[in-house]
Scaffold this motif. Structure first.
Motif, PDB file in Angstrom:
ATOM      1  N   VAL A 196       1.006  -1.113  -0.226  1.00 38.43           N
ATOM      2  CA  VAL A 196      -0.069   0.001  -0.108  1.00 38.43           C
ATOM      3  C   VAL A 196       0.925   1.074  -0.176  1.00 38.43           C
ATOM      4  N   LYS A 197       0.504   2.426  -0.468  1.00 39.40           N
ATOM      5  CA  LYS A 197       1.114   3.679  -0.257  1.00 39.40           C
ATOM      6  C   LYS A 197       0.416   4.821   0.378  1.00 39.40           C
ATOM      7  N   TYR A 198       1.571   5.288   1.093  1.00 43.25           N
ATOM      8  CA  TYR A 198       0.852   6.498   1.951  1.00 43.25           C
ATOM      9  C   TYR A 198       1.978   7.782   1.185  1.00 43.25           C
ATOM     10  N   ASP A 199       1.232   8.643   0.564  1.00 43.09           N
ATOM     11  CA  ASP A 199       2.271   9.744   0.050  1.00 43.09           C
ATOM     12  C   ASP A 199       3.121   8.980  -1.111  1.00 43.09           C
ATOM     13  N   GLU A 200       4.457   9.147  -0.760  1.00 47.43           N
ATOM     14  CA  GLU A 200       5.130   8.374  -1.786  1.00 47.43           C
ATOM     15  C   GLU A 200       5.959   7.142  -1.153  1.00 47.43           C
ATOM     16  N   VAL A 201       5.452   6.935   0.037  1.00 48.94           N
ATOM     17  CA  VAL A 201       6.012   5.824   0.955  1.00 48.94           C
ATOM     18  C   VAL A 201       5.359   4.496   0.459  1.00 48.94           C
ATOM     19  N   GLN A 202       6.031   3.357   0.248  1.00 48.25           N
ATOM     20  CA  GLN A 202       5.469   2.137  -0.171  1.00 48.25           C
ATOM     21  C   GLN A 202       5.499   1.261   1.395  1.00 48.25           C
ATOM     22  N   ILE A 203       4.597   0.835   1.632  1.00 48.85           N
ATOM     23  CA  ILE A 203       4.545  -0.023   2.819  1.00 48.85           C
ATOM     24  C   ILE A 203       3.897  -1.663   2.597  1.00 48.85           C
ATOM     25  N   ALA A 204       4.748  -2.409   3.196  1.00 50.19           N
ATOM     26  CA  ALA A 204       4.031  -3.834   3.130  1.00 50.19           C
ATOM     27  C   ALA A 204       3.236  -4.063   4.379  1.00 50.19           C
ATOM     28  N   LEU A 205       2.020  -4.720   3.851  1.00 49.37           N
ATOM     29  CA  LEU A 205       0.940  -4.998   4.787  1.00 49.37           C
ATOM     30  C   LEU A 205       0.994  -6.523   4.922  1.00 49.37           C
ATOM     31  N   PHE A 206       1.026  -7.179   6.130  1.00 50.38           N
ATOM     32  CA  PHE A 206       0.988  -8.692   6.365  1.00 50.38           C
ATOM     33  C   PHE A 206      -0.378  -8.954   7.166  1.00 50.38           C
ATOM     34  N   ARG A 207      -0.919 -10.211   6.659  1.00 50.33           N
ATOM     35  CA  ARG A 207      -2.059 -10.578   7.455  1.00 50.33           C
ATOM     36  C   ARG A 207      -1.465 -12.057   8.037  1.00 50.33           C
ATOM     37  N   PHE A 208      -1.532 -12.203   9.158  1.00 53.73           N
ATOM     38  CA  PHE A 208      -1.158 -13.782   9.782  1.00 53.73           C
ATOM     39  C   PHE A 208      -2.613 -13.899  10.295  1.00 53.73           C
ATOM     40  N   ALA A 209      -3.280 -14.769   9.422  1.00 56.73           N
ATOM     41  CA  ALA A 209      -4.748 -15.112   9.828  1.00 56.73           C
ATOM     42  C   ALA A 209      -4.615 -16.138  11.054  1.00 56.73           C
ATOM     43  N   ARG A 210      -3.693 -16.993  10.857  1.00 55.83           N
ATOM     44  CA  ARG A 210      -3.620 -18.066  12.060  1.00 55.83           C
ATOM     45  C   ARG A 210      -3.138 -17.563  13.439  1.00 55.83           C
ATOM     46  N   ARG A 211      -2.784 -16.406  13.413  1.00 56.26           N
ATOM     47  CA  ARG A 211      -2.434 -15.490  14.665  1.00 56.26           C
ATOM     48  C   ARG A 211      -3.565 -14.461  14.923  1.00 56.26           C
ATOM     49  N   GLU A 212      -4.320 -14.106  14.015  1.00 53.09           N
ATOM     50  CA  GLU A 212      -5.165 -13.001  14.018  1.00 53.09           C
ATOM     51  C   GLU A 212      -4.535 -11.650  14.248  1.00 53.09           C
ATOM     52  N   ALA A 213      -3.478 -11.646  13.559  1.00 52.42           N
ATOM     53  CA  ALA A 213      -2.341 -10.545  13.985  1.00 52.42           C
ATOM     54  C   ALA A 213      -2.049  -9.815  12.464  1.00 52.42           C
ATOM     55  N   TRP A 214      -1.627  -8.503  12.569  1.00 52.16           N
ATOM     56  CA  TRP A 214      -1.400  -7.735  11.179  1.00 52.16           C
ATOM     57  C   TRP A 214      -0.029  -7.068  11.678  1.00 52.16           C
ATOM     58  N   TYR A 215       0.536  -6.768  10.473  1.00 52.98           N
ATOM     59  CA  TYR A 215       2.089  -6.235  10.641  1.00 52.98           C
ATOM     60  C   TYR A 215       2.143  -5.315   9.303  1.00 52.98           C
ATOM     61  N   TYR A 235       5.658  -0.373  11.187  1.00 56.07           N
ATOM     62  CA  TYR A 235       4.492   0.444  11.549  1.00 56.07           C
ATOM     63  C   TYR A 235       3.230  -0.275  12.335  1.00 56.07           C
ATOM     64  N   PRO A 236       2.643   0.771  13.234  1.00 58.42           N
ATOM     65  CA  PRO A 236       1.580   0.088  13.944  1.00 58.42           C
ATOM     66  C   PRO A 236       0.542  -0.156  12.970  1.00 58.42           C
ATOM     67  N   VAL A 237      -0.152  -1.126  13.040  1.00 55.50           N
ATOM     68  CA  VAL A 237      -1.534  -1.599  12.400  1.00 55.50           C
ATOM     69  C   VAL A 237      -2.849  -1.782  13.243  1.00 55.50           C
ATOM     70  N   LYS A 238      -3.796  -1.308  12.960  1.00 54.54           N
ATOM     71  CA  LYS A 238      -4.943  -1.559  13.455  1.00 54.54           C
ATOM     72  C   LYS A 238      -6.222  -1.907  12.633  1.00 54.54           C
ATOM     73  N   VAL A 239      -7.247  -2.721  13.265  1.00 48.64           N
ATOM     74  CA  VAL A 239      -8.322  -3.258  12.176  1.00 48.64           C
ATOM     75  C   VAL A 239      -9.415  -2.599  13.120  1.00 48.64           C
ATOM     76  N   GLU A 240     -10.140  -2.043  12.479  1.00 47.57           N
ATOM     77  CA  GLU A 240     -11.795  -1.452  13.005  1.00 47.57           C
ATOM     78  C   GLU A 240     -12.600  -1.861  11.800  1.00 47.57           C
ATOM     79  N   GLY A 241     -13.325  -2.980  12.468  1.00 51.01           N
ATOM     80  CA  GLY A 241     -14.546  -3.538  11.566  1.00 51.01           C
ATOM     81  C   GLY A 241     -13.843  -4.449  10.533  1.00 51.01           C
ATOM     82  N   ASP A 242     -14.063  -3.926   9.006  1.00 53.11           N
ATOM     83  CA  ASP A 242     -13.572  -4.596   8.099  1.00 53.11           C
ATOM     84  C   ASP A 242     -12.426  -3.807   7.584  1.00 53.11           C
TER      85      ASP A 242
END
Length: 122
Positions: A30-49, A105-112
């Motif tokens: 995903v991009k924020y301004d000009e910064v590319q960020i890798a977003l990972f979903r660990f479904a088996r841990r229910e965690a995001w990084y 970077y910190p990640v949070k999930v709100e709803g979907d």
């Protein structure tokens, strides 16, 4: 929305994507301004990084396409080019004594909806 971390820095939370846009146990870029960020979903841990998408060794935007897994119970990402592995918790290189590391970077999930926090000067 922003949360104060210190007197000089605030975290700005930006909408990255919907939960279902990220494959289970995989990543996306995903991009924020000009910064590319890798977003990972660990479904088996229910965690995001989230980390920088730039591989510090090859200087290529590729980490979101890397292989996720664990090392001694710690979530990790392996660069798809040279297989160097990095902690998704703190960004340090865990495959050898290399001085390179990743910005995380910190990640949070709100709803979907998934949000990533970016530290900015106040």
């Amino acid at each position: 929305m922003s949360i104060a971390i210190s007197q000089d820095t605030t975290t700005v939370w930006f909408y990255a994507c919907n939960v279902n846009d990220v494959p289970q146990n995989g990543g996306v870029c995903v991009k924020y301004d000009e910064v590319q960020i890798a977003l990972f979903r660990f479904a088996r841990r229910e965690a995001w990084y989230a980390t920088q998408n730039l591989c510090p060794h090859r200087q290529q935007m590729a980490l979101s396409r890397g292989m996720t897994g664990t090392h001694n119970g710690e979530p990790k990402i392996a660069c798809p080019f040279h297989k160097k592995t990095f902690s998704l918790e703190d960004g340090r290189c865990i495959s050898d004594d290399t001085e390179c590391s990743l910005t995380t970077y910190p990640v949070k999930v709100e709803g979907d909806k998934v949000y990533i926090g970016i530290a900015q000067e106040a």
